[in-house]
Design an enzyme around this catalytic site. Structure first.
Site, PDB file in Angstrom:
ATOM      1  N   ASP A 188       0.744  -1.299  -0.117  1.00 50.29           N
ATOM      2  CA  ASP A 188       0.081   0.140  -0.079  1.00 50.29           C
ATOM      3  C   ASP A 188       0.745   1.438   0.011  1.00 50.29           C
ATOM      4  O   ASP A 188       0.781   2.256   0.738  1.00 50.29           O
ATOM      5  CB  ASP A 188      -0.933   0.263   1.310  1.00 50.29           C
ATOM      6  CG  ASP A 188      -1.536  -1.291   1.623  1.00 50.29           C
ATOM      7  OD1 ASP A 188      -2.074  -1.779   0.659  1.00 50.29           O
ATOM      8  OD2 ASP A 188      -1.672  -1.652   2.740  1.00 50.29           O
ATOM      9  N   GLU A 354     -11.319  -0.898  -3.314  1.00 47.03           N
ATOM     10  CA  GLU A 354     -10.375  -0.023  -2.092  1.00 47.03           C
ATOM     11  C   GLU A 354      -9.356   1.001  -2.892  1.00 47.03           C
ATOM     12  O   GLU A 354      -9.191   0.908  -4.096  1.00 47.03           O
ATOM     13  CB  GLU A 354      -9.754  -1.058  -1.226  1.00 47.03           C
ATOM     14  CG  GLU A 354      -8.793  -1.845  -1.831  1.00 47.03           C
ATOM     15  CD  GLU A 354      -8.445  -3.249  -0.929  1.00 47.03           C
ATOM     16  OE1 GLU A 354      -8.892  -3.109   0.028  1.00 47.03           O
ATOM     17  OE2 GLU A 354      -7.683  -3.836  -1.191  1.00 47.03           O
TER      18      GLU A 354
HETATM   19  O1  FUB Z   1      -2.531  -3.686   3.548  1.00 43.83           O
HETATM   20  C1  FUB Z   1      -3.923  -3.910   4.135  1.00 43.83           C
HETATM   21  C2  FUB Z   1      -4.898  -3.785   3.398  1.00 43.83           C
HETATM   22  O2  FUB Z   1      -4.832  -4.655   2.237  1.00 43.83           O
HETATM   23  C3  FUB Z   1      -5.121  -2.414   2.656  1.00 43.83           C
HETATM   24  O3  FUB Z   1      -5.751  -1.395   3.520  1.00 43.83           O
HETATM   25  C4  FUB Z   1      -6.157  -2.607   1.430  1.00 43.83           C
HETATM   26  O4  FUB Z   1      -5.890  -1.544   0.420  1.00 43.83           O
HETATM   27  C5  FUB Z   1      -5.191  -4.022   0.861  1.00 43.83           C
HETATM   28  O5  FUB Z   1      -4.069  -3.589   0.120  1.00 43.83           O
END
Ligand code: FUB
Length: 464
Positions: A188, A354
């Site tokens: 991320d 997301e």
């Molecule tokens: O790294 C934890 C979670 O996994 C992130 O918040 C999401 O976007 C996904 O990449």
């Protein structure tokens, strides 16, 4: 040949040794990157794995390539403590101790594994050498015994100090691929440019359930050589309402201050994640919780309150984007730590999962996001364009996805930065660590992002 002592003869010595505490392994940060480890008292013998067990074996320039590779590790920030180190082999597995034997195993992400695979460096018996103490057994040291590697109780003898001292040498197998931009498991990435430097703020990965409690930061002038700034926010001591799940941060600068938007949950078994904001006078922290409570509470909108991002338009107005399952945007107040809840807009595009990211180029606003599950090799990035920071948005399609012929999977949760004063753009994103990674063992990389004449984004080609 080592002389064997009878158990009785050894007793007075053993008793005297019991009285001496092991010297603390002062966490001397080891240089990260590919290295080999040579035993100081067995010149020419190097730490290697053979059948998933650690040994010290002879390696020479004439050794088979496999032997050289098995005697090469990548030093990365410690899986359990970034001020210590972990050692990753070419197959993606880590050196860890189990039953006090050094082994090569895949990271399960459990606290036990991460601790067993984290070693803190202290001074070795000769100048320039190090001794390695497991973070969870500080009175033991990694040492060789009959050419096997064990984690034994510290003994204050010259022999033990030598058997537990290693020189970090040039790697037997130089890296041939570009690899992740920062060694180790991270995901991320939020990339930004402040005052002549690029900054990278990732999730620390390698934890089962993405349970990492802290954020680390890195900076660079050339996007190639990155300096670690260590932990910039640790939820456990620094945020009263969250202990873990330090996921997907984003940093924005305004009025000489830096705002780190982050998510966090309580370790009590509560699975809800809230979104918070921390502030610092420096892009490398330390950041402190600005509110003492979440900025966006779990449940205030459908979906998870995670994956924040801030875009500031040319008129100085900043917008907060967030959401998993649903995408939301709200104009931030001038203080950067509050917004009018009545102004929240839902902007969920088709396929959205997301990781919202918004930027502007030549008067067009680009809204990008990730699709599918981060544990799925088909995790990918898509985008839309629009006439304002809040849309309306027209979906343009997928621009970044797996490249199986290179073993690249799960490419997503990206961010974009422009080289100041140019029309050169870069995208930072994560992928499953190559090789052997998965949705909780991810790594961060950076590639070029280019535009077609009509302003659409050319497919981003993921490279190693
Ligand atoms: O790294 C934890 C979670 O996994 C992130 O918040 C999401 O976007 C996904 O990449």
């Amino acid at each position: 040949m080592r002389r064997r002592r009878s158990a009785l003869a050894a007793l007075p010595l053993a008793l005297s040794l019991l009285a001496l505490p092991a010297p603390t392994a002062v966490a001397a940060e080891l240089p990260s990157g590919a290295r080999s480890l040579e035993a100081v008292n067995l010149p020419g013998r190097y730490v290697r794995h053979l059948d998933y067990l650690g040994r010290v074996d002879a390696v020479t320039s004439g050794s088979p390539a496999q032997v050289k590779q098995d005697a090469t590790v990548t030093v990365v920030p410690g899986l359990a403590s970034p001020s210590c180190s972990s050692f990753q082999a070419a197959n993606g597995m880590f050196l860890r101790h189990r039953d006090w034997r050094l082994r090569l195993e895949a990271n399960t992400g459990t606290a036990q594994f991460r601790e067993d695979a984290t070693f803190c460096a202290g001074p070795g018996s000769v100048t320039g050498s190090v001794s390695l103490a497991p973070v969870n057994a500080p009175d033991r040291r990694l040492r060789h015994r009959d050419y096997e590697l064990w984690v034994d109780p510290y003994q204050d003898t010259a022999r033990f100090r030598d058997d537990s001292s290693f020189r970090l040498t040039a790697p037997w197998t130089p890296k041939t691929t570009r690899g992740p931009v920062v060694p180790g498991l991270f995901a991320d990435p939020h990339i930004a440019h402040f005052n002549g430097r690029y900054y990278l703020y990732p999730t620390t990965d390698g934890y089962a359930g993405w349970a990492s409690p802290h954020y680390q930061a890195f900076s660079s002038t050339d996007l190639v050589n990155w300096t670690s700034h260590g932990v910039v926010l640790d939820l456990r001591p620094d945020v009263s309402w969250a202990d873990d799940s330090a996921w997907a941060p984003a940093v924005a600068a305004k009025n000489g201050r830096y705002y780190l938007y982050f998510s966090g949950g309580a370790a009590s078994g509560d699975t809800a994640k809230h979104l918070g904001v921390a502030v610092s006078d420096s892009p490398t922290g330390p950041f402190r919780d600005a509110l003492g409570r979440p900025l966006v509470r779990a449940g205030s909108h459908p979906g998870q309150a995670i994956d924040p991002m801030v875009f500031t338009d040319d008129d100085g107005q900043s917008y907060l984007y967030w959401g998993n399952g649903g995408a939301y945007v709200a104009p931030l107040n001038a203080d950067m730590v509050s917004f009018d809840a009545t102004k929240v807009r839902t902007i969920t595009p088709p396929g959205y999962r997301e990781a919202s990211f918004v930027f502007k180029r030549n008067g067009t606003y680009y809204f990008m996001w990730s699709e599918n599950d981060t544990r799925d090799e088909n995790y990918q990035v898509a985008y839309a364009t629009g006439p304002s920071p809040v849309g309306p948005w027209t979906k343009r399609g997928v621009v970044l996805q797996k490249r199986l012929e290179l073993g690249i999977k799960g490419t997503g949760h990206h961010s974009v930065v422009r080289a100041p004063g140019t029309d050169t753009w870069y995208v930072a994103y994560h992928r499953f660590a190559v090789p052997a990674g998965n949705g909780t063992n991810r790594e961060v990389t950076v590639d070029r992002m280019t535009f077609n004449g009509d302003g659409t984004i050319s497919p981003i080609v993921p490279t190693l």
